[in-house]
Design a protein around this motif. Structure first.
Motif, PDB file in Angstrom:
ATOM      1  N   UNK A 130      31.601  33.874  41.852  1.00  0.00           N
ATOM      2  CA  UNK A 130      32.977  33.794  41.351  1.00  0.00           C
ATOM      3  C   UNK A 130      33.643  32.475  41.705  1.00  0.00           C
ATOM      4  N   UNK A 131      32.897  31.561  42.297  1.00  0.00           N
ATOM      5  CA  UNK A 131      33.464  30.268  42.656  1.00  0.00           C
ATOM      6  C   UNK A 131      34.399  30.302  43.833  1.00  0.00           C
ATOM      7  N   UNK A 132      34.495  31.452  44.481  1.00  0.00           N
ATOM      8  CA  UNK A 132      35.476  31.599  45.540  1.00  0.00           C
ATOM      9  C   UNK A 132      35.031  31.097  46.890  1.00  0.00           C
ATOM     10  N   UNK A 133      33.761  30.796  47.033  1.00  0.00           N
ATOM     11  CA  UNK A 133      33.256  30.362  48.330  1.00  0.00           C
ATOM     12  C   UNK A 133      32.167  29.328  48.126  1.00  0.00           C
ATOM     13  N   UNK A 134      32.188  28.306  48.945  1.00  0.00           N
ATOM     14  CA  UNK A 134      31.169  27.263  48.886  1.00  0.00           C
ATOM     15  C   UNK A 134      30.544  27.063  50.253  1.00  0.00           C
ATOM     16  N   UNK A 135      29.378  26.473  50.250  1.00  0.00           N
ATOM     17  CA  UNK A 135      28.599  26.272  51.462  1.00  0.00           C
ATOM     18  C   UNK A 135      27.912  24.922  51.344  1.00  0.00           C
ATOM     19  N   UNK A 136      27.885  24.152  52.449  1.00  0.00           N
ATOM     20  CA  UNK A 136      27.290  22.829  52.419  1.00  0.00           C
ATOM     21  C   UNK A 136      26.385  22.597  53.623  1.00  0.00           C
ATOM     22  N   UNK A 137      25.369  21.788  53.402  1.00  0.00           N
ATOM     23  CA  UNK A 137      24.574  21.300  54.522  1.00  0.00           C
ATOM     24  C   UNK A 137      25.433  20.333  55.327  1.00  0.00           C
ATOM     25  N   UNK A 138      25.226  20.298  56.621  1.00  0.00           N
ATOM     26  CA  UNK A 138      26.026  19.428  57.483  1.00  0.00           C
ATOM     27  C   UNK A 138      25.923  17.968  57.054  1.00  0.00           C
ATOM     28  N   UNK A 139      24.775  17.577  56.548  1.00  0.00           N
ATOM     29  CA  UNK A 139      24.544  16.177  56.208  1.00  0.00           C
ATOM     30  C   UNK A 139      25.377  15.699  55.015  1.00  0.00           C
ATOM     31  N   UNK A 140      25.921  16.636  54.235  1.00  0.00           N
ATOM     32  CA  UNK A 140      26.671  16.238  53.038  1.00  0.00           C
ATOM     33  C   UNK A 140      28.130  16.682  53.083  1.00  0.00           C
ATOM     34  N   UNK A 141      28.522  17.405  54.097  1.00  0.00           N
ATOM     35  CA  UNK A 141      29.909  17.872  54.191  1.00  0.00           C
ATOM     36  C   UNK A 141      30.878  16.698  54.163  1.00  0.00           C
ATOM     37  N   UNK A 142      31.926  16.866  53.357  1.00  0.00           N
ATOM     38  CA  UNK A 142      32.922  15.815  53.238  1.00  0.00           C
ATOM     39  C   UNK A 142      32.574  14.751  52.217  1.00  0.00           C
ATOM     40  N   UNK A 143      31.332  14.742  51.739  1.00  0.00           N
ATOM     41  CA  UNK A 143      30.916  13.745  50.738  1.00  0.00           C
ATOM     42  C   UNK A 143      30.546  14.384  49.411  1.00  0.00           C
ATOM     43  N   UNK A 144      29.955  15.563  49.440  1.00  0.00           N
ATOM     44  CA  UNK A 144      29.517  16.255  48.218  1.00  0.00           C
ATOM     45  C   UNK A 144      30.431  17.443  47.946  1.00  0.00           C
ATOM     46  N   UNK A 145      30.619  17.730  46.660  1.00  0.00           N
ATOM     47  CA  UNK A 145      31.424  18.876  46.265  1.00  0.00           C
ATOM     48  C   UNK A 145      30.719  19.630  45.147  1.00  0.00           C
ATOM     49  N   UNK A 146      30.527  20.924  45.344  1.00  0.00           N
ATOM     50  CA  UNK A 146      29.925  21.774  44.316  1.00  0.00           C
ATOM     51  C   UNK A 146      31.035  22.526  43.608  1.00  0.00           C
ATOM     52  N   UNK A 147      30.891  22.705  42.300  1.00  0.00           N
ATOM     53  CA  UNK A 147      31.902  23.433  41.537  1.00  0.00           C
ATOM     54  C   UNK A 147      31.240  24.089  40.337  1.00  0.00           C
ATOM     55  N   UNK A 148      31.964  25.035  39.760  1.00  0.00           N
ATOM     56  CA  UNK A 148      31.469  25.721  38.562  1.00  0.00           C
ATOM     57  C   UNK A 148      32.338  25.319  37.383  1.00  0.00           C
ATOM     58  N   UNK A 149      31.715  25.243  36.228  1.00  0.00           N
ATOM     59  CA  UNK A 149      32.468  24.988  35.028  1.00  0.00           C
ATOM     60  C   UNK A 149      33.251  26.219  34.608  1.00  0.00           C
ATOM     61  N   UNK A 150      34.165  26.040  33.683  1.00  0.00           N
ATOM     62  CA  UNK A 150      35.018  27.138  33.242  1.00  0.00           C
ATOM     63  C   UNK A 150      34.193  28.291  32.692  1.00  0.00           C
ATOM     64  N   UNK A 151      33.157  27.982  31.962  1.00  0.00           N
ATOM     65  CA  UNK A 151      32.320  29.022  31.373  1.00  0.00           C
ATOM     66  C   UNK A 151      31.352  29.609  32.378  1.00  0.00           C
ATOM     67  N   UNK A 152      31.290  29.036  33.564  1.00  0.00           N
ATOM     68  CA  UNK A 152      30.449  29.519  34.669  1.00  0.00           C
ATOM     69  C   UNK A 152      28.965  29.419  34.408  1.00  0.00           C
ATOM     70  N   UNK A 153      28.567  28.916  33.259  1.00  0.00           N
ATOM     71  CA  UNK A 153      27.143  28.683  33.023  1.00  0.00           C
ATOM     72  C   UNK A 153      26.759  27.249  33.326  1.00  0.00           C
ATOM     73  N   UNK A 154      27.684  26.505  33.881  1.00  0.00           N
ATOM     74  CA  UNK A 154      27.423  25.132  34.284  1.00  0.00           C
ATOM     75  C   UNK A 154      27.951  24.924  35.691  1.00  0.00           C
ATOM     76  N   UNK A 155      27.160  24.265  36.504  1.00  0.00           N
ATOM     77  CA  UNK A 155      27.662  23.886  37.821  1.00  0.00           C
ATOM     78  C   UNK A 155      27.528  22.382  37.976  1.00  0.00           C
ATOM     79  N   UNK A 156      28.311  21.855  38.891  1.00  0.00           N
ATOM     80  CA  UNK A 156      28.339  20.426  39.122  1.00  0.00           C
ATOM     81  C   UNK A 156      28.158  20.144  40.610  1.00  0.00           C
ATOM     82  N   UNK A 157      27.644  18.974  40.884  1.00  0.00           N
ATOM     83  CA  UNK A 157      27.596  18.481  42.247  1.00  0.00           C
ATOM     84  C   UNK A 157      28.101  17.045  42.226  1.00  0.00           C
ATOM     85  N   UNK A 158      29.276  16.850  42.805  1.00  0.00           N
ATOM     86  CA  UNK A 158      29.852  15.519  42.917  1.00  0.00           C
ATOM     87  C   UNK A 158      29.339  14.886  44.203  1.00  0.00           C
TER      88      UNK A 158
END
Length: 124
Positions: free
Chosen positions: A54-82
């Motif tokens: 549901x996009x309500x919770x995210x989890x990151x490896x320590x090595x990327x915290x603060x630099x990478x961001x995961x998100x879901x698209x509106x249709x939820x069939x697409x995800x992104x990693x910034x």
């Protein structure tokens, strides 16, 4: 046929940014937890980031915290990693994955579907 397809990889310099995308077809992944993993040459594949169905919770490896961001698209069939402030050690093939369960996890066996990967190369 279920398919996950990653895109957005490329060759960048240290400090640059990239945005990876993962599109799903053949099945609605709106109810699946999604994750990103990466594998560098000579190393095992490792967890990078995960997001609940549901996009309500995210989890990151320590090595990327603060630099990478995961998100879901509106249709939820697409995800992104910034990926921001990339470092040479971030260079790897990045894979997206989909899995069931109550929440996104960090283990590969928590994910049932995998993409083919997209290459990220970072020069120093």
């Amino acid at each position: 046929q279920v398919q996950l397809v990653e895109s957005g990889g490329g060759f960048v310099r240290a400090g640059d940014s990239l945005r990876l995308s993962c599109g799903a077809s053949g099945r609605t992944f709106g109810n699946y937890n999604m994750g990103w993993f990466r594998q560098a040459p000579g190393k095992e594949r490792e967890f990078v980031a995960g997001i609940n169905w549901n996009g309500g919770s995210t989890l990151y490896a320590d090595s990327v915290k603060g630099r990478f961001t995961i998100s879901r698209g509106y249709a939820k069939n697409t995800i992104y990693l910034q990926l921001n402030n990339l470092k040479p050690e971030d260079a790897a093939v990045y894979y997206c994955a989909a899995g069931g369960g109550l929440r996104a996890g960090t283990r590969e066996d928590e994910y049932s579907y995998w993409g083919q990967g997209t290459q990220v190369t970072v020069s120093s």
